[in-house]
Design a protein around this motif. Structure first.
Motif, mmCIF file in Angstrom:
data_model
loop_
_atom_site.group_PDB
_atom_site.id
_atom_site.type_symbol
_atom_site.label_atom_id
_atom_site.label_comp_id
_atom_site.label_asym_id
_atom_site.label_seq_id
_atom_site.Cartn_x
_atom_site.Cartn_y
_atom_site.Cartn_z
ATOM 1 N N MET A 21 0.844 -1.195 0.000
ATOM 2 C CA MET A 21 0.000 0.000 0.000
ATOM 3 C C MET A 21 0.878 1.244 0.000
ATOM 4 S SD MET A 21 -1.516 0.467 3.848
ATOM 5 C CE MET A 21 -2.110 -1.156 4.163
ATOM 6 N N ALA A 25 -4.100 4.664 -0.013
ATOM 7 C CA ALA A 25 -4.734 3.625 0.796
ATOM 8 C C ALA A 25 -4.615 3.943 2.281
ATOM 9 C CB ALA A 25 -4.116 2.267 0.491
ATOM 10 N N VAL A 138 -4.850 -1.690 -2.086
ATOM 11 C CA VAL A 138 -4.127 -2.554 -1.161
ATOM 12 C C VAL A 138 -4.073 -3.953 -1.768
ATOM 13 C CG1 VAL A 138 -4.036 -3.518 1.167
ATOM 14 C CG2 VAL A 138 -4.917 -1.194 0.814
#
Length: 172
Positions: A21, A25, A138
């Motif tokens: 990530m 995110a 993610v």
């Protein structure tokens, strides 16, 4: 492998899973937490890799670390969610060093500028959350023998600071 036993400067070849990530995110996770909403992923005991995977022509995923320092504003949140280590490139702030020491966590660096070569260590990539963010979504990746260097150990020792000291304080 016990992360708490690793010391600054040690190199490992990691085999296992990492949660991938970046900024967008983490910003969304922070917003969810501020709203009192549930986070759609479990980060307990996970290694977070600051990267953005991109599909290559042959169907593999090129993946390389992105600059970690800009993620430091989210580091306490990640550690409180149970993240055991982070992976990226470059130096971190004093705040990050203190948080690594306070929470007993590790910061690894991965080779930068080598996304195609690193992709050879990726066995699987799976979307976990926030698909609308594209490469900033993610993901979970499963890696084999992924090269990592301990840049900040759980005592807050910083490889970049050691190198700067050896170079008379010059920035890298």
């Amino acid at each position: 492998m016990n992360l708490l036993e690793l010391k600054v400067g040690e190199r490992i070849n990691y085999t296992g899973c990492m949660t991938v990530m970046r900024d967008a995110a983490q910003r969304r996770i922070e917003k969810l937490l501020m709203e009192g909403s549930n986070v759609p992923i479990d980060l307990e005991g996970k290694i977070v890799f600051y990267a953005g995977p991109t599909r290559t022509v042959d169907g593999r995923f090129a993946i390389g670390p992105t600059t970690s320092e800009r993620m430091d504003k989210y580091l306490k949140m990640l550690f409180e969610l149970g993240v055991s280590a982070t992976v990226g490139k470059g130096e971190r702030t004093e705040t990050a060093r203190k948080l690594c020491r306070e929470y007993g966590r590790i910061y690894f660096v991965a080779p930068s500028g080598a996304a195609a070569a690193l992709s050879e260590h990726v066995e699987r990539l799976e979307l976990l959350a926030f698909e609308d963010l594209g490469t900033e979504a993610v993901y979970e990746i499963r890696v084999r023998d992924f090269p990592l260097i301990v840049a900040i150990d759980c005592e807050g020792n910083d490889l970049f600071e050691f190198i700067k000291s050896a170079n008379g304080g010059d920035r890298l």
